[in-house]
Design a protein around this motif. Structure first.
Motif, PDB file in Angstrom:
ATOM      1  N   LYS A 290      -2.235  52.735   2.288  1.00 14.92           N
ATOM      2  CA  LYS A 290      -0.884  53.668   2.131  1.00 14.92           C
ATOM      3  C   LYS A 290      -0.391  53.296   0.856  1.00 14.92           C
ATOM      4  O   LYS A 290       0.232  53.971   0.080  1.00 14.92           O
ATOM      5  CB  LYS A 290       0.062  53.285   3.218  1.00 14.92           C
ATOM      6  N   GLY A 291      -0.441  51.921   0.224  1.00 11.80           N
ATOM      7  CA  GLY A 291       0.239  51.633  -1.022  1.00 11.80           C
ATOM      8  C   GLY A 291       0.859  50.463  -0.823  1.00 11.80           C
ATOM      9  O   GLY A 291       0.938  49.492   0.017  1.00 11.80           O
ATOM     10  N   THR A 292       1.528  49.947  -1.898  1.00 15.13           N
ATOM     11  CA  THR A 292       2.296  48.910  -2.164  1.00 15.13           C
ATOM     12  C   THR A 292       3.452  49.026  -2.756  1.00 15.13           C
ATOM     13  O   THR A 292       3.580  49.824  -3.836  1.00 15.13           O
ATOM     14  CB  THR A 292       1.474  47.567  -2.720  1.00 15.13           C
ATOM     15  N   ARG A 293       4.498  48.203  -2.303  1.00 17.67           N
ATOM     16  CA  ARG A 293       6.033  48.347  -3.103  1.00 17.67           C
ATOM     17  C   ARG A 293       6.343  46.997  -3.487  1.00 17.67           C
ATOM     18  O   ARG A 293       6.567  46.255  -2.533  1.00 17.67           O
ATOM     19  CB  ARG A 293       6.873  48.892  -2.022  1.00 17.67           C
ATOM     20  N   VAL A 294       6.657  46.791  -4.589  1.00 19.14           N
ATOM     21  CA  VAL A 294       7.037  45.245  -5.248  1.00 19.14           C
ATOM     22  C   VAL A 294       8.416  45.692  -5.757  1.00 19.14           C
ATOM     23  O   VAL A 294       8.478  46.701  -6.668  1.00 19.14           O
ATOM     24  CB  VAL A 294       6.218  44.809  -6.275  1.00 19.14           C
ATOM     25  N   GLN A 295       9.377  44.899  -5.329  1.00 19.20           N
ATOM     26  CA  GLN A 295      10.606  45.014  -5.729  1.00 19.20           C
ATOM     27  C   GLN A 295      11.023  43.457  -6.230  1.00 19.20           C
ATOM     28  O   GLN A 295      11.169  42.704  -5.469  1.00 19.20           O
ATOM     29  CB  GLN A 295      11.658  45.436  -4.830  1.00 19.20           C
ATOM     30  N   ALA A 296      11.580  43.253  -7.513  1.00 13.31           N
ATOM     31  CA  ALA A 296      12.190  42.186  -7.842  1.00 13.31           C
ATOM     32  C   ALA A 296      13.768  42.174  -8.362  1.00 13.31           C
ATOM     33  O   ALA A 296      14.195  43.392  -8.714  1.00 13.31           O
ATOM     34  CB  ALA A 296      11.593  41.607  -9.081  1.00 13.31           C
ATOM     35  N   LEU A 297      14.526  41.218  -7.755  1.00  9.93           N
ATOM     36  CA  LEU A 297      16.157  41.638  -8.012  1.00  9.93           C
ATOM     37  C   LEU A 297      16.440  40.360  -8.755  1.00  9.93           C
ATOM     38  O   LEU A 297      16.337  39.075  -8.354  1.00  9.93           O
ATOM     39  CB  LEU A 297      16.922  41.501  -6.751  1.00  9.93           C
ATOM     40  N   PHE A 298      17.054  40.507 -10.124  1.00  7.10           N
ATOM     41  CA  PHE A 298      17.545  39.698 -10.982  1.00  7.10           C
ATOM     42  C   PHE A 298      19.083  39.594 -10.982  1.00  7.10           C
ATOM     43  O   PHE A 298      19.698  40.425 -11.200  1.00  7.10           O
ATOM     44  CB  PHE A 298      17.165  39.709 -12.356  1.00  7.10           C
ATOM     45  N   LYS A 299      19.690  38.425 -11.248  1.00  8.88           N
ATOM     46  CA  LYS A 299      21.268  38.259 -11.450  1.00  8.88           C
ATOM     47  C   LYS A 299      21.257  38.298 -13.094  1.00  8.88           C
ATOM     48  O   LYS A 299      20.659  37.304 -13.455  1.00  8.88           O
ATOM     49  CB  LYS A 299      21.764  37.056 -10.757  1.00  8.88           C
TER      50      LYS A 299
ATOM     51  N   THR B 126      23.423  42.713 -11.405  1.00 10.82           N
ATOM     52  CA  THR B 126      22.033  42.678 -10.871  1.00 10.82           C
ATOM     53  C   THR B 126      21.072  43.769 -11.581  1.00 10.82           C
ATOM     54  O   THR B 126      21.534  44.611 -12.143  1.00 10.82           O
ATOM     55  CB  THR B 126      21.806  42.815  -9.489  1.00 10.82           C
ATOM     56  N   LEU B 127      19.953  43.524 -11.677  1.00 14.26           N
ATOM     57  CA  LEU B 127      18.912  44.232 -12.289  1.00 14.26           C
ATOM     58  C   LEU B 127      17.772  44.245 -11.167  1.00 14.26           C
ATOM     59  O   LEU B 127      16.983  43.463 -10.790  1.00 14.26           O
ATOM     60  CB  LEU B 127      18.316  43.913 -13.459  1.00 14.26           C
ATOM     61  N   LEU B 128      17.461  45.534 -10.771  1.00 15.49           N
ATOM     62  CA  LEU B 128      16.207  45.705  -9.946  1.00 15.49           C
ATOM     63  C   LEU B 128      15.105  46.388 -10.577  1.00 15.49           C
ATOM     64  O   LEU B 128      15.237  47.226 -11.284  1.00 15.49           O
ATOM     65  CB  LEU B 128      16.676  46.481  -8.498  1.00 15.49           C
ATOM     66  N   ILE B 129      13.918  45.649 -10.515  1.00 16.75           N
ATOM     67  CA  ILE B 129      12.669  46.198 -11.054  1.00 16.75           C
ATOM     68  C   ILE B 129      11.929  46.499  -9.830  1.00 16.75           C
ATOM     69  O   ILE B 129      11.672  45.805  -9.064  1.00 16.75           O
ATOM     70  CB  ILE B 129      12.071  45.455 -12.132  1.00 16.75           C
TER      71      ILE B 129
ATOM     72  N   LEU C  11       9.027  34.061  -9.490  1.00 18.18           N
ATOM     73  CA  LEU C  11       9.759  32.838  -9.959  1.00 18.18           C
ATOM     74  C   LEU C  11      10.780  33.383 -11.061  1.00 18.18           C
ATOM     75  O   LEU C  11      11.993  32.826 -11.150  1.00 18.18           O
ATOM     76  CB  LEU C  11       8.887  32.076 -10.899  1.00 18.18           C
ATOM     77  N   ALA C  12      10.487  34.204 -12.097  1.00 19.24           N
ATOM     78  CA  ALA C  12      11.576  34.802 -12.894  1.00 19.24           C
ATOM     79  C   ALA C  12      12.806  35.239 -12.193  1.00 19.24           C
ATOM     80  O   ALA C  12      13.847  34.939 -12.598  1.00 19.24           O
ATOM     81  CB  ALA C  12      11.165  35.795 -13.846  1.00 19.24           C
ATOM     82  N   ALA C  13      12.429  36.097 -10.894  1.00 22.57           N
ATOM     83  CA  ALA C  13      13.578  36.583 -10.291  1.00 22.57           C
ATOM     84  C   ALA C  13      14.589  35.472  -9.615  1.00 22.57           C
ATOM     85  O   ALA C  13      15.776  35.496  -9.482  1.00 22.57           O
ATOM     86  CB  ALA C  13      12.951  37.765  -9.228  1.00 22.57           C
ATOM     87  N   GLU C  14      13.841  34.454  -9.050  1.00 25.42           N
ATOM     88  CA  GLU C  14      14.316  33.250  -8.205  1.00 25.42           C
ATOM     89  C   GLU C  14      15.041  32.680  -9.076  1.00 25.42           C
ATOM     90  O   GLU C  14      16.036  31.963  -8.573  1.00 25.42           O
ATOM     91  CB  GLU C  14      13.356  32.686  -7.346  1.00 25.42           C
ATOM     92  N   GLN C  15      14.692  32.350 -10.326  1.00 23.35           N
ATOM     93  CA  GLN C  15      15.369  31.287 -11.330  1.00 23.35           C
ATOM     94  C   GLN C  15      16.828  31.948 -11.597  1.00 23.35           C
ATOM     95  O   GLN C  15      17.674  31.057 -12.044  1.00 23.35           O
ATOM     96  CB  GLN C  15      14.571  30.932 -12.382  1.00 23.35           C
ATOM     97  N   THR C  16      17.110  33.300 -11.483  1.00 24.38           N
ATOM     98  CA  THR C  16      18.326  33.728 -11.427  1.00 24.38           C
ATOM     99  C   THR C  16      19.193  33.823 -10.260  1.00 24.38           C
ATOM    100  O   THR C  16      20.268  34.392 -10.429  1.00 24.38           O
ATOM    101  CB  THR C  16      18.174  35.300 -12.335  1.00 24.38           C
ATOM    102  N   GLY C  17      18.622  33.456  -9.172  1.00 27.44           N
ATOM    103  CA  GLY C  17      19.373  33.768  -7.849  1.00 27.44           C
ATOM    104  C   GLY C  17      18.922  35.027  -6.981  1.00 27.44           C
ATOM    105  O   GLY C  17      19.312  35.236  -6.075  1.00 27.44           O
ATOM    106  N   GLY C  18      18.054  35.623  -7.829  1.00 24.65           N
ATOM    107  CA  GLY C  18      17.406  36.664  -6.816  1.00 24.65           C
ATOM    108  C   GLY C  18      16.126  36.514  -6.119  1.00 24.65           C
ATOM    109  O   GLY C  18      16.035  35.236  -5.829  1.00 24.65           O
TER     110      GLY C  18
END
Length: 184
Positions: free
Chosen positions: A94-103, A35-38, A77-84
């Motif tokens: 307060k702010g924002t947190r964006v996390q994408a998980l890639f297989k 996995t790769l988490l961004i 879409l890029a994350a979901e296409q890998t199964g993430g």
């Protein structure tokens, strides 16, 4: 987008537009789990729950210069296409947190790309902000903090060409060490 570093640039630009003074960028790889988490985290103005829902719609944007906002939907879409997948957490004020998980073992995994150049552009074009970049792989990591750099450099600006080149070289060198001498 052809490389994930361009998604990082786009999401970080959203953070800047949201008035963030601190933007944290995390790239974390686990070769065992493949996995790769961004993650891009900011202390900007944040969003309501309705805005968080809307931001995933490519035909929603708060910008007045165009009618569509494709950055977050394309990242998702890029994350979901890998199964993430993609997760957004935000709180108004307060702010924002964006996390994408890639297989990473997926045939649809987009290459990470030139993160060093992406970070140098973000930092040198926004010297009034602080950035923290953390790159990790299997529990080992390195960190680049502009607040620390500013404290060391004093009056020397981060957009000085020699400083920009040092940042790029440092990120590439540390990434190479982290990857065991393998260029990616």
């Amino acid at each position: 987008m052809r490389e994930l570093s361009l998604n990082i640039l786009d999401i970080a630009q959203n953070s800047i537009s949201a008035g963030a003074s601190l933007i944290e960028i995390e790239v974390s790889e686990d070769t065992v789990k493949k996995t790769l988490l961004i993650g891009i985290y900011d202390d900007g103005c944040g969003m309501t729950q309705e805005q968080v829902t809307n931001v995933l719609d490519p035909f929603y944007t708060t910008r007045t210069t165009r009618k569509v906002g494709m950055g977050v939907p394309l990242f998702k879409l890029a994350a979901e296409q890998t199964g993430g997948g993609l997760k957004i957490e935000s709180e108004k004020g307060k702010g924002t947190r964006v996390q994408a998980l890639f297989k990473t073992d997926s045939i649809d995994f987009t290459p990470l790309g030139d993160v060093a150049s992406t970070l140098v552009v973000l930092i040198t074009m926004n010297t009034d902000r602080d950035f923290i970049y953390t790159r990790s792989r299997n529990g080992e990591s390195f960190v680049l903090s502009t607040a620390e750099m500013k404290a060391i450099l004093g009056e020397v600006p981060l957009n000085e060409p020699e400083v920009a080149q040092w940042m790029k070289d440092y990120i590439n060198e540390q990434t190479n060490i982290l990857l065991g001498g393998v260029n990616k």
